[in-house]
Scaffold this motif. Structure first.
Motif, PDB file in Angstrom:
ATOM      1  N   LEU A   1      72.033  17.185 -12.814  1.00 37.44           N
ATOM      2  CA  LEU A   1      71.435  16.489 -11.677  1.00 37.44           C
ATOM      3  C   LEU A   1      71.692  17.260 -10.378  1.00 37.44           C
ATOM      4  CD1 LEU A   1      69.921  14.098 -10.576  1.00 37.44           C
ATOM      5  CD2 LEU A   1      72.042  12.784 -10.538  1.00 37.44           C
ATOM      6  N   ILE A   2      72.886  17.811 -10.225  1.00 38.30           N
ATOM      7  CA  ILE A   2      73.164  18.596  -9.010  1.00 38.30           C
ATOM      8  C   ILE A   2      72.267  19.828  -8.974  1.00 38.30           C
ATOM      9  CG2 ILE A   2      74.934  19.847  -7.723  1.00 38.30           C
ATOM     10  CD1 ILE A   2      77.006  18.037  -9.099  1.00 38.30           C
ATOM     11  N   ILE A   3      72.118  20.455 -10.160  1.00 35.80           N
ATOM     12  CA  ILE A   3      71.239  21.632 -10.212  1.00 35.80           C
ATOM     13  C   ILE A   3      69.836  21.248  -9.731  1.00 35.80           C
ATOM     14  CG2 ILE A   3      70.096  23.273 -11.756  1.00 35.80           C
ATOM     15  CD1 ILE A   3      72.593  23.214 -13.520  1.00 35.80           C
ATOM     16  N   MET A   4      69.368  20.080 -10.168  1.00 37.37           N
ATOM     17  CA  MET A   4      68.024  19.657  -9.788  1.00 37.37           C
ATOM     18  C   MET A   4      67.926  19.359  -8.294  1.00 37.37           C
ATOM     19  SD  MET A   4      66.653  17.405 -13.000  1.00 37.37           S
ATOM     20  CE  MET A   4      68.007  16.334 -13.299  1.00 37.37           C
ATOM     21  N   ILE A   5      68.939  18.679  -7.773  1.00 38.41           N
ATOM     22  CA  ILE A   5      68.877  18.301  -6.355  1.00 38.41           C
ATOM     23  C   ILE A   5      68.809  19.542  -5.474  1.00 38.41           C
ATOM     24  CG2 ILE A   5      70.186  17.236  -4.480  1.00 38.41           C
ATOM     25  CD1 ILE A   5      71.246  15.206  -6.553  1.00 38.41           C
ATOM     26  N   VAL A   6      69.553  20.558  -5.844  1.00 34.80           N
ATOM     27  CA  VAL A   6      69.558  21.769  -5.020  1.00 34.80           C
ATOM     28  C   VAL A   6      68.365  22.664  -5.363  1.00 34.80           C
ATOM     29  CG1 VAL A   6      70.904  23.748  -4.284  1.00 34.80           C
ATOM     30  CG2 VAL A   6      72.061  21.649  -4.966  1.00 34.80           C
ATOM     31  N   GLY A   7      67.996  22.651  -6.626  1.00 33.97           N
ATOM     32  CA  GLY A   7      67.039  23.668  -7.087  1.00 33.97           C
ATOM     33  C   GLY A   7      65.578  23.256  -7.052  1.00 33.97           C
TER      34      GLY A   7
ATOM     35  N   LEU B   1      65.079  31.247  -5.227  1.00 35.33           N
ATOM     36  CA  LEU B   1      64.273  30.083  -4.871  1.00 35.33           C
ATOM     37  C   LEU B   1      63.705  30.203  -3.466  1.00 35.33           C
ATOM     38  CD1 LEU B   1      66.654  27.325  -6.271  1.00 35.33           C
ATOM     39  CD2 LEU B   1      64.482  28.073  -7.253  1.00 35.33           C
ATOM     40  N   PRO B   2      62.585  29.525  -3.241  1.00 37.74           N
ATOM     41  CA  PRO B   2      62.048  29.515  -1.878  1.00 37.74           C
ATOM     42  C   PRO B   2      62.976  28.714  -0.969  1.00 37.74           C
ATOM     43  CG  PRO B   2      60.855  27.967  -3.255  1.00 37.74           C
ATOM     44  CD  PRO B   2      61.776  28.705  -4.154  1.00 37.74           C
ATOM     45  N   PRO B   3      62.979  29.008   0.326  1.00 39.11           N
ATOM     46  CA  PRO B   3      63.857  28.252   1.228  1.00 39.11           C
ATOM     47  C   PRO B   3      63.388  26.809   1.390  1.00 39.11           C
ATOM     48  CG  PRO B   3      62.488  29.783   2.457  1.00 39.11           C
ATOM     49  CD  PRO B   3      62.238  30.057   1.017  1.00 39.11           C
TER      50      PRO B   3
END
Ligand SMILES: [Zn+2]
Ligand SMILES: [Zn+2]
Ligand SMILES: [Zn+2]
Ligand SMILES: [Zn+2]
Ligand SMILES: [Zn+2]
Ligand SMILES: [Zn+2]
Ligand SMILES: [Zn+2]
Length: 1749
Positions: free
Chosen positions: A755-761, A877-879
């Protein structure tokens, strides 16, 4: 009385015809009270014309109505003869630029994906073909009826609104010109009058409810004549209705079917006619019979006058529709009349009346007036608007009526919404002026009344009726979608206001959904009943697009967006007002941070998946960022009111629920929960569910301290303790804990990290990250294709569709993927471009777990193939957009670092803790993400910016006291060498490398010095160097290898190309048999090979040893050993038929001795080539039989084969079989006495044979009459003929038994009779099957342009060989005298004798069948001939004789057109000879033959005509005598004809045969020509087959599939008078269109009801059929009544895919190769086999009632 009435044939009232339309009209013109006059006229005449008997007589009624009723109206309207008046009107009329064609059921419609404003904008075929959209991306569908062509509607098309035809009509369109100016004034007045009267009359009578009175009309006929009228409903089935009717009105089943069909189609039908009592009686029986389970069928007893007037009322509406077609002016008048308010105020116009009565009308009436509305109100721009307003005002009422009505929506006036709401200007007008959005939503809410205490929807205790209503009410969402589908370009204040009002209503709706269906974790026991969940999800699913569209609308206007955002936030706060109420506040603290929150456990309290209000707010929040409203007007936004913890709370709970379900904590809650979680993530819902929850978390986190967020999250995941307490994890060391709990916690930790990966990514939505919409879709595609290459349709399914059913995929697919075309099977595939793999993210949030692991595997494999390391680091990743920019700080927050450190620590001390590799993998991924982030920051650094992201620094710092744990970096270095983490080594290495890169970047930019790390930098870089060197070497090695591989594959390709045929052959061989039989005849290369006759090439006999597939034992094929058999399938066939109408009349009496040259019904034998012992097979078959019996007793399931009919599946290849053929050595050798001295010539031989036959007849007669001893004396037995001799059967018992078995099977199947091995027709059927099968194979080889020999697959070769030898041996097990008799009769057809008369003339005999039968029956006579004549001599003479007969046949029937083709000047010997023969024929026929002057054409025709016969003969004698084929016949080359002649012992100049045997032949030819039939043919009185017969092919199909759809839509059921067929089905064999799968066209066949297709196969294909179901775009194979399967159609879209069911609607084009494949299946008689395989593979196919198709 009643009976009398029924019998009475309604008399034709001649007086009616004396009415003069002109006079009546004249009277009307004078009338002061026109209505009264007209009504009187109608009152008098209508009952005289309509309803005069039990059954309607539409033709007579129409004729009389036109003459007596409509005629006067037309005269009145035109003021002159309408025959002149109407054309004048039409001429004066400006043709409309609108097409408006109303679609028939099944008619193709086209929509342009590039230009249509929405997918409901469609064109008819004609307009489409004349439009620019032909060249665009279009979609094709079949209409369900209703709806019309939008050609010419400028609002429907972004471009090209007109087709060529309607474009012409747009010239000088003076907008808004009143069409009435084109009409003469007096006509306008008359039109008003007559329209007003007739329209009112029709509306009044149709909406009339009284039983014994008429509206404003006098009941002239007061007879006691009534109808018992049965009405349609959607509750009762066809069967119920039919059954009831049979009982109630005493009719036959056929009549009942007729009634039921009409009721279903028209909505009502009178089922009884008579006095009131008589009808009432029927009514009560029907009601009683149908009221038991459900509500009763609707029946009404109606007076015949009322029914008559209603019939005419409908006729009038149709008439009005056609009259206004002449003139726009008339149309406008009718619209005016229809919408004019009546005396009763609101809703009193005729149009309103009809609409409001809609649900009470029967189907037929509805259809008629809907059509009228479409051709009037909807075609007039001015009145369309007025009508739209009426429709909108009545909306609520119409919808309520529709809810109560049980008819499908397509029959309801409510369905017109699609025609009105999808017009953008109308929709906009209705929103602003009639507040339509709010109306629709409120109406919808009104119909969903069940709520729980909190006011949320509750579907739990729905009754069937409520569920039914719920299904109906969903159509309102569709209406809402239509209204929203075209987005405004300009906003007026009014529109803003009304939209926001609608938005309010919509929020009310969502509020009722927020938190619905809450669930609580079940502990201890399993739930007892799965809770209802589908309704809620259906609602969510249907609303998904509407929710998205609402956001799209908001995005268009800043003011609206701001207001909507505020409203949404308010509602959300209402939903969760004081969400902490009753929940205990607690304080969490970690790493020096602390936060206040509440105590809440997902695993203990209520939680709901439905949070549409939160999600809508999340969507709007992103829009604030995307439209930059957040930066432009921050002061207008309620940002200060936002409480991030409140925002994230519910979405977080929902995500935790998913994690817990995954961790197995909710197992006891059953499948409903699993399903809900599935749909939550599913592509159909996720956009407004899962995706938005992630967005909401991103929103919340971006506004709060990440440490606080992480602590709350830990707490909700119920993991807080583990990470906040040092060494807490040790408690979970493996030994002393409950494994389940450990497992659970591990999964939860993994899920939380994910979930953290998703929130940031996840920043690929515009507004969150700095991306655009194409970036988003590209990313989706890249990840789908990372799993595996996919077909177009698969990709489409994996991507969310917007309201226009578009995924946006086509615009980007070329950039990320390459297309690979399909082969003969399969479909085209997209493959990911190699350069796109760098964007692969293992933790892509739309992967399911299975997809994720497949993608991981595929990507690692790819990396290994490319010889790269297998790390799958996170992509760059894009900003983020500024509003979300602070999100990245989660990665470097203290709590995050603590979590990472803790898990790494566990991995380092891997024995002390419970941890998992997935956990570690996720931590590594997160570290990777942080490093990527920092690297990007450094790379894009501009002067003034300070780098605030210092992850590298933080992970280099060791932990503080009291832990003193090592730094994260140090732990990574330790793990790099850990043996238990082999898989992750590459990833750790990548992290360390990136770390160093960043360090260098930092140093070079020297902004802030990185803390020195324990001197491992040097080490690192030297390691790097080493690695680089290794890599370089590996690269060189790889290149070298690749080059070698390339060379090798090139060589291989070469080899295959050169030896293509060889390859093909090997493949086919591999594919066919495991049999040991091979044609091991020696190659006799030099000698001339001759297949028959005294010159026949002697071949040394070869032992033939074969292996039984059942017992694996080998055995030699010998006459006296146990029989070996081949599994075989016998079927009747019409593949070669030239006359599909001929059927065997009475199989019991049918004499099959002579095959007609039209080959109308043959018997084909095929085999898979698998060999068994006869006894092994017998045992196997007995076992199958026994098993089947047991199975049938247990459960009544069908199998793909019919054991009772002797069917079984080959034990090796599961090929359908129904008998076995014995394997035999060449049979001729056994009987041929090889003495060739002094053999008779043809004439002598015929004489001898004739004598023998004569003797035989006498002897046979003697058996019956006693006084024939004197005859015996008369008869001189020919020398050496011993008619009393009975030859000994050389075969073993077991072979004899198999000869009988196969013979009987052929007889049984071929004639479709009961088996009878004694029947004298058995041998005939065997010879016939042999001949027919050879003919089919010869045709296949010829069609494929293959040489005659050496190219048959083994299984066919084996089959033909066994079949021929069997047929040749069969006489030994039949009655000798019967076979002799057959021979005599056969021969008599060519050599006439006085005993056999009435034989077919030579035009009516298939010569190859004759040859085979003669040759194979001959031994029966020959075996008694001891004169020294060899069997071979007889064969040769028979062959020559038949060949000559065939030559005459060809010459008689060939149409020698001398078409001036080049011919050589000098005539060859052959040409001269054939011309001479032809002249002789002319003489014989009395000069009835056409005069021919040159032999050139004759010889060409003869050669071409006789080729198939010669080729078949060559095959036949080859298999019969075992003489190998000359090598020249094994290749395609010149001189095939000469080679064949030589092999068959024929002179090259075939006519020499006649010269050599002229003494007898002249007589024979004369006798052949003297037949009456030949004379009739030459006189042109009958037809005859001419040669060579062309091969049969399947019909030609059009390239464009829509042509077929169009063709089918014009096809109407042949039985129910002009009705459209529901399942039009095309026979691919003969091109007949059939009305399949429908009661109307069922017929009886052999005592059973069968559908049109099955019935058709019986004549067209002898039980086998190949059809194309046009609406379904599906090929149907049928065989018999019980077998069938569907087969992919030969039509493909541009992406190389079929579209079975026509669901996708991409343009389809014929794939010739695939169609050829189907044709080949047919020609090879493999349809039944194909069905068998399909049914074995898919058992559900077995259960289908194929016979009803
Ligand atoms: Zn059209
Ligand atoms: Zn058009
Ligand atoms: Zn277009
Ligand atoms: Zn065996
Ligand atoms: Zn087999
Ligand atoms: Zn039909
Ligand atoms: Zn057919």
């Amino acid at each position: 009385m009643a009976a009398e009435l029924e019998a009475e044939v309604p008399a034709f009232d001649r007086g009616l015809l004396e009415c003069s339309a002109e006079e009546i009209a004249a009277k009307w013109l004078q009338a002061s009270e026109l209505q009264k006059e007209v009504y009187q006229h109608l009152a008098y005449y209508v009952p005289k014309i309509y309803c005069r008997g039990p059954n309607p007589a539409p033709q007579r009624e129409d004729m009389l109505a036109q003459h007596v009723l409509l005629g006067p109206m037309e005269w009145y309207l035109c003021g002159e003869d309408p025959a002149f008046g109407f054309p004048k009107l039409e001429q004066a009329n400006k043709p409309s630029h609108l097409c408006g064609r109303v679609f028939k059921v099944g008619e193709p419609t086209y929509s342009c994906r590039d230009c249509a404003v929405d997918p409901t904008c469609v064109l008819c075929m004609e307009c489409f073909l004349g439009s620019i959209h032909r060249e665009h991306r279009y979609r094709m569908t079949t209409s369900g009826g209703g709806g019309f062509c939008d050609c010419g509607d400028t609002e429907a098309w972004k471009e090209g609104p007109y087709c060529q035809k309607h474009e012409l009509n747009t010239s000088e369109t003076a907008e808004e010109e009143d069409p009435l100016v084109h009409l003469p004034e007096d006509m306008v007045a008359r039109a008003y009058n007559i329209f007003a009267i007739t329209f009112k009359y029709a509306v009044d009578i149709l909406t009339w409810e009284k039983e014994n009175e008429l509206p404003g009309l006098e009941m002239i006929e007061k007879n006691d004549t009534y109808y018992c009228m049965l009405f349609n409903d959607e509750v009762h089935t066809y069967e119920q209705v039919i059954y009831t009717l049979q009982k109630a009105v005493n009719c036959t089943q056929k009549e009942a079917i007729g009634f039921a069909t009409t009721v279903d189609r028209d909505g009502r039908r009178s089922v009884r006619y008579g006095d009131f009592q008589y009808c009432d009686q029927a009514k009560s029986v029907i009601v009683r019979n149908t009221s038991r389970q459900t509500k009763p069928l609707k029946v009404q007893v109606m007076h015949s006058s009322i029914v008559a007037h209603q019939s005419f009322g409908l006729k009038l509406l149709t008439w009005l529709g056609s009259v206004i077609g002449y003139s726009d002016g008339l149309r406008r008048i009718l619209c005016q009349v229809g919408l004019q308010e009546g005396p009763d105020g609101e809703n009193s116009s005729l149009v309103d009346k009809l609409m409001l009565y809609d649900s009470k009308l029967w189907k037929g009436a509805r259809n008629v007036y809907h059509q009228l509305f479409m051709s009037s109100l909807l075609m007039d721009l001015k009145y369309k608007k007025l009508f739209a307003i009426r429709f909108a005002r009545n909306y609520e009422r119409l919808q309520s009526d529709f809810m109560k009505d049980d008819h499908d929506r397509e029959f309801s006036i409510a369905d017109l919404s699609i025609q009105i709401f999808t017009v953008p200007s109308l929709a906009r007008m209705l929103i602003t002026e009639e507040n339509l959005m709010t109306t629709i939503i409120k109406t919808f809410m009104d119909h969903l009344r069940h709520r729980d205490i909190q006011g949320r929807f509750q579907f739990e205790r729905y009754t069937a009726l409520q569920a039914f209503k719920f299904r109906r009410v969903q159509s309102l969402i569709l209406d809402l979608k239509y209204v929203l589908i075209s987005k405004p370009t300009e906003w007026s204040e009014d529109l803003r206001h009304k939209f926001l009002e609608g938005f309010d209503a919509f929020l009310e709706l969502l509020k009722c959904m927020q938190g619905m269906d809450p669930i609580t974790r079940q502990v201890g026991q399993h739930i007892e009943m799965e809770p209802e969940w589908e309704a809620a999800f259906t609602l969510q699913m249907k609303l998904t697009l509407v929710i998205s569209m609402m956001q799209d609308w908001c995005a268009l206007d800043e003011k609206v967006l701001i207001e909507a955002y505020k409203k949404c936030l308010t509602v959300l706060m209402q939903c969760h007002s004081g969400f902490t109420d009753g929940e205990q506040p607690i304080v969490l603290s970690m790493c020096g941070h602390s936060v206040e929150t509440i105590r809440y456990c997902v695993s203990q309290e209520k939680v709901s998946i439905h949070l549409p209000v939160s999600r809508l707010l999340a969507g709007l929040h992103v829009l604030l960022s995307k439209t930059e409203v957040a930066y432009k007007f921050p002061e207008l936004l309620p940002l200060s009111e936002l409480s991030p913890p409140m925002l994230i709370e519910h979405p977080l709970r929902c995500l935790v629920l998913c994690a817990q379900v995954h961790a197995g904590m909710w197992r006891r809650n059953g499948f409903s929960l699993v399903n809900q979680i599935y749909y939550y993530h599913n592509v159909k819902c996720r956009r407004e569910m899962f995706d938005k929850d992630i967005v909401m978390l991103q929103t919340g986190v971006s506004m709060m301290d990440p440490n606080h967020f992480l602590m709350i999250m830990l707490s909700r995941f119920e993991l807080y303790q583990i990470f906040s307490t040092p060494d807490y994890g040790k408690r979970f060391s493996t030994e002393n804990t409950n494994k389940d709990v450990v497992q659970q916690n591990n999964t939860l930790i993994e899920e939380m990290l994910y979930l953290i990966i998703m929130i940031v990514g996840e920043r690929f939505s515009p507004g969150i990250g700095q991306v655009n919409a194409t970036d988003e879709i590209k990313r989706e595609i890249i990840h789908q294709l990372s799993i595996r290459p996919m077909a177009h349709s698969e990709l489409v399914k994996a991507l969310p569709e917007d309201e226009n059913r578009e995924t946006g995929m086509e615009s980007v697919i070329e950039e990320v993927a390459c297309f690979k075309k399909p082969g003969l099977t399969g479909r085209g595939l997209y493959e990911l471009k190699p350069e796109c793999t760098k964007n692969f993210n293992l933790y892509f949030y739309h992967f399911s777990r299975a997809e994720q692991s497949k993608a991981e595997e595929a990507q690692r494999k790819l990396k290994r193939q490319n010889r790269e390391d297998t790390a799958l680091p996170p992509p760059a990743l894009p900003p983020f957009c500024p509003l979300f920019a602070s999100l990245i700080n989660i990665l470097q927050s203290d709590v995050m670092l603590c979590i990472m450190g803790t898990i790494l620590q566990w991995a380092v001390e891997h024995n002390g803790y419970a941890w998992s590799e997935s956990m570690l993998q996720r931590v590594l991924h997160l570290i990777g993400m942080a490093l990527q982030e920092e690297k990007q920051h450094l790379e894009n650094l501009s002067e003034e910016n300070v780098v605030t992201f210092t992850f590298t620094q933080k992970i280099s710092r060791p932990g503080e006291a009291p832990n003193n744990s090592p730094s994260i970096l140090a732990m990574l270095e330790t793990l790099q060498n850990a043996p238990h983490l082999e898989v992750h080594k590459d990833m750790i290495r990548w992290i360390l490398k990136t770390f160093n890169t960043i360090k260098k970047l930092r140093e070079s930019s020297s902004t802030s010095p990185v803390a020195e790390t324990e001197g491992n930098v040097m080490e690192e870089s030297s390691r790097d160097k080493d690695k680089a060197e290794r890599k370089r070497k590996a690269e060189i090695a790889r290149l070298r290898r690749e080059k070698i591989m390339a060379q090798m594959s090139e060589m291989q390709r070469h080899f295959i190309n050169e030896n293509k045929e060889l390859f093909q052959q090997t493949l086919e061989e591999l594919d066919t048999s495991a049999s040991g039989v091979h044609d091991n005849s020696p190659v006799i290369s030099d000698a001339k090979l001759t297949a028959l006759g005294p010159e026949q090439t002697r071949v040394a006999e070869h032992r033939q040893v074969v292996m039984c597939i059942l017992c694996q034992e080998e055995q030699e094929v010998k006459v006296d050993s146990r029989a070996m058999v081949l599994a075989a399938f016998i079927q009747r066939s019409t593949v070669l038929s030239k006359n599909r109408n001929r059927i065997i009349p009475d199989p019991e009496k049918y004499d099959p001795l002579f095959m007609h040259p039209d080959l109308s019904c043959g018997t084909h034998t095929g085999s898979c080539g698998h060999i068994m012992h006869a006894h092994c097979w017998q045992r196997y078959f007995d076992a199958v039989q026994a098993k089947e019996q047991r199975r049938q007793q247990r459960l009544r399931v069908h199998t793909s084969y019919d054991v009772e009919n002797g069917e079984f599946l080959c034990p090796l290849c599961e090929c359908l079989s129904n008998t076995v053929i014995p394997l035999l050595p060449p049979p001729r050798v056994l009987f041929n006495r090889l003495d060739f001295s002094g053999q008779p010539n043809l004439s002598q031989w015929i004489k001898t044979i004739s004598l023998q036959m004569k003797a035989r007849y006498l002897l046979r007669d003697e058996d019956h009459s006693s006084n024939s001893s004197e005859k015996m004396d008369q008869l001189q037995l020919p020398e050496g003929f011993r008619p009393d001799y009975k030859p000994k059967n050389p075969y073993s018992e077991s072979i004899k038994e198999m000869l009988t078995t196969f013979g009987t099977a052929t007889y049984k199947v071929g004639l479709k009779v009961h088996p009878n091995e004694e029947d004298p027709r058995v041998p005939i059927m065997c010879w016939g099957s042999c001949a027919y099968t050879i003919q089919t194979i010869e045709r296949i080889l010829a069609d494929e342009d293959k040489p005659l020999f050496g190219h048959l697959p083994c299984r066919q070769d084996d089959c033909l060989k066994s079949l021929t030898r069997f047929a040749a041996a069969h006489w030994t097990v039949s009655s000798l005298s019967a076979v002799q008799g057959h021979f005599c009769t056969l021969l008599a057809s060519l050599v006439p004798n006085e005993k056999n008369e009435n034989l077919p003339c030579i035009l009516d005999i298939d010569m190859f069948h004759l040859l085979v039968s003669l040759v194979l029956s001959f031994p029966a006579i020959h075996c008694q001939d001891f004169s020294g004549v060899s069997l071979g001599t007889g064969d040769l003479h028979l062959f020559h004789l038949v060949t000559m007969a065939h030559i005459i046949q060809i010459l008689l029937t060939s149409s020698t057109e001398e078409n001036g083709m080049d011919q050589e000047d000098t005539s060859s010997e052959e040409e001269v000879a054939v011309l001479t023969l032809y002249k002789f024929l002319c003489q014989c026929t009395g000069s009835a033959l056409k005069e021919v002057s040159s032999g050139w054409h004759l010889w060409r025709n003869l050669k071409a005509g006789i080729m198939p016969f010669l080729r078949c003969s060559a095959l036949f004698f080859h298999y019969l005598n075992g003489v190998p084929a000359p090598s020249e016949l094994q290749v395609n080359g010149a001189n095939q004809f000469e080679r064949l002649c030589s092999y068959l012992s024929l002179p090259n100049n075939l006519t020499c045969l006649f010269q050599e045997n002229s003494e007898i032949l002249n007589t024979l030819v004369e006798s052949w020509c003297s037949s009456n039939e030949v004379k009739r043919y030459l006189e042109g009185k009958r037809h005859a087959i001419s040669y060579a017969r062309e091969s049969n092919k399947l019909i030609d199909l059009p390239d464009d599939y829509s042509c077929l759809i169009n063709q089918a839509s014009n096809f109407s059921c042949p039985k129910s008078g002009g009705d459209k067929s529901r399942a039009p089905t095309l026979c691919l064999v003969c091109g007949t269109m059939l009305c399949s799968q429908s009661y109307c066209c069922q017929t009886e066949l052999e005592g059973e009801d069968v559908g049109a297709c099955t019935a058709h196969t019986y004549t067209c294909g002898s039980g086998v059929g190949i059809f194309l179901r046009v609406r379904e775009c599906q090929v149907l194979f049928l065989a018999g009544k019980t077998k069938g399967c569907f087969y992919p159609p030969p039509y493909l879209d541009d992406y190389g895919e079929t579209d079975q069911g026509l669901r996708r609607g991409n343009p389809l084009h014929l794939c010739k190769e695939r169609f050829k494949k189907i044709q080949k299946l047919w020609q090879q008689h493999s349809i039944t086999e194909e069905i068998g395989h399909a049914q074995e593979a898919n058992q559900t196919l077995v259960g289908i009632d194929w016979q009803h198709l």
